[in-house]
Motif scaffolding. Structure first.
Motif, PDB file in Angstrom:
ATOM      1  N   LYS A   1       0.844  -1.189   0.000  1.00 33.74           N
ATOM      2  CA  LYS A   1       0.000   0.000   0.000  1.00 33.74           C
ATOM      3  C   LYS A   1       0.882   1.242   0.000  1.00 33.74           C
ATOM      4  O   LYS A   1       1.829   1.327   0.796  1.00 33.74           O
ATOM      5  CB  LYS A   1      -0.899   0.004   1.239  1.00 33.74           C
ATOM      6  CG  LYS A   1      -1.880   1.135   1.276  1.00 33.74           C
ATOM      7  CD  LYS A   1      -2.760   1.025   2.498  1.00 33.74           C
ATOM      8  CE  LYS A   1      -3.748   2.172   2.526  1.00 33.74           C
ATOM      9  NZ  LYS A   1      -4.581   2.126   3.716  1.00 33.74           N
TER      10      LYS A   1
ATOM     11  N   ASP B   1       6.504   1.691  -6.758  1.00 36.53           N
ATOM     12  CA  ASP B   1       5.238   1.398  -7.425  1.00 36.53           C
ATOM     13  C   ASP B   1       5.180  -0.057  -7.877  1.00 36.53           C
ATOM     14  O   ASP B   1       5.331  -0.366  -9.052  1.00 36.53           O
ATOM     15  CB  ASP B   1       5.034   2.325  -8.625  1.00 36.53           C
ATOM     16  CG  ASP B   1       4.907   3.770  -8.200  1.00 36.53           C
ATOM     17  OD1 ASP B   1       4.356   4.000  -7.110  1.00 36.53           O
ATOM     18  OD2 ASP B   1       5.355   4.651  -8.935  1.00 36.53           O
TER      19      ASP B   1
ATOM     20  N   LYS C   1       2.892  -3.490  -8.059  1.00 39.31           N
ATOM     21  CA  LYS C   1       1.514  -3.976  -7.994  1.00 39.31           C
ATOM     22  C   LYS C   1       1.485  -5.259  -7.157  1.00 39.31           C
ATOM     23  O   LYS C   1       2.371  -6.106  -7.280  1.00 39.31           O
ATOM     24  CB  LYS C   1       0.991  -4.253  -9.395  1.00 39.31           C
ATOM     25  CG  LYS C   1       0.910  -3.001 -10.249  1.00 39.31           C
ATOM     26  CD  LYS C   1       0.493  -3.327 -11.649  1.00 39.31           C
ATOM     27  CE  LYS C   1       0.546  -2.069 -12.501  1.00 39.31           C
ATOM     28  NZ  LYS C   1       0.443  -2.351 -13.912  1.00 39.31           N
TER      29      LYS C   1
ATOM     30  N   GLU D   1      -0.118  -7.953  -7.484  1.00 39.44           N
ATOM     31  CA  GLU D   1      -0.102  -9.194  -8.269  1.00 39.44           C
ATOM     32  C   GLU D   1       1.284  -9.542  -8.802  1.00 39.44           C
ATOM     33  O   GLU D   1       1.523 -10.664  -9.239  1.00 39.44           O
ATOM     34  CB  GLU D   1      -1.124  -9.139  -9.407  1.00 39.44           C
ATOM     35  CG  GLU D   1      -0.945  -8.001 -10.371  1.00 39.44           C
ATOM     36  CD  GLU D   1      -1.695  -6.737  -9.989  1.00 39.44           C
ATOM     37  OE1 GLU D   1      -1.681  -5.800 -10.801  1.00 39.44           O
ATOM     38  OE2 GLU D   1      -2.290  -6.667  -8.908  1.00 39.44           O
ATOM     39  N   GLU D   2       2.234  -8.597  -8.755  1.00 42.61           N
ATOM     40  CA  GLU D   2       3.606  -8.851  -9.205  1.00 42.61           C
ATOM     41  C   GLU D   2       4.486  -9.423  -8.102  1.00 42.61           C
ATOM     42  O   GLU D   2       5.585  -9.893  -8.360  1.00 42.61           O
ATOM     43  CB  GLU D   2       4.235  -7.563  -9.723  1.00 42.61           C
ATOM     44  CG  GLU D   2       3.561  -7.006 -10.961  1.00 42.61           C
ATOM     45  CD  GLU D   2       4.141  -5.667 -11.373  1.00 42.61           C
ATOM     46  OE1 GLU D   2       4.768  -4.983 -10.539  1.00 42.61           O
ATOM     47  OE2 GLU D   2       3.961  -5.297 -12.543  1.00 42.61           O
TER      48      GLU D   2
END
Length: 108
Positions: free
Chosen positions: A31, A72, A74, A76-77
């Motif tokens: 986050k 930055d 994500k 899902e990465e």
């Protein structure tokens, strides 16, 4: 939380020691550019010792957490695996950002 961070060609790899925790007691959250690892352990009061009375029982109960700035990324990465008390997290590496309009600052 003892943590080792390794840099590889295409990713960063974190190895976090979390001995005694179960997989469902560990949480990962990404986050605002921060990866937060938290682990919570409670006392199991439901267990009864059928072989005798317990005179003293020492167990850790509480919460520990650690945050790392990852940029930055994500969620899902991010890949994570928990095995033998070690949480291994793989984070993709960002390409070095190139400054398209860099300005030179004069030192006085």
């Amino acid at each position: 939380m003892k943590t080792d961070i390794r840099e590889k060609d295409d990713q960063y790899e974190l190895a976090v020691d979390l001995p005694g925790f179960k997989k469902d007691e560990i949480n990962l959250d990404v986050k605002d550019g921060y990866l937060t690892i938290s682990a919570q352990k409670g006392l199991d009061k439901d267990e009864e010792n059928k072989k005798g009375r317990i005179l003293r029982q020492e167990r850790y109960a509480g919460v520990c957490s650690r945050s790392f700035y990852v940029g930055d990324v994500k969620p899902e990465e991010v890949k994570a695996k928990y095995e033998s008390g070690v949480l291994t997290i793989a984070l993709p590496k960002e390409d070095a950002r190139k400054c398209s309009s860099c300005n030179t600052i004069t030192i006085e």
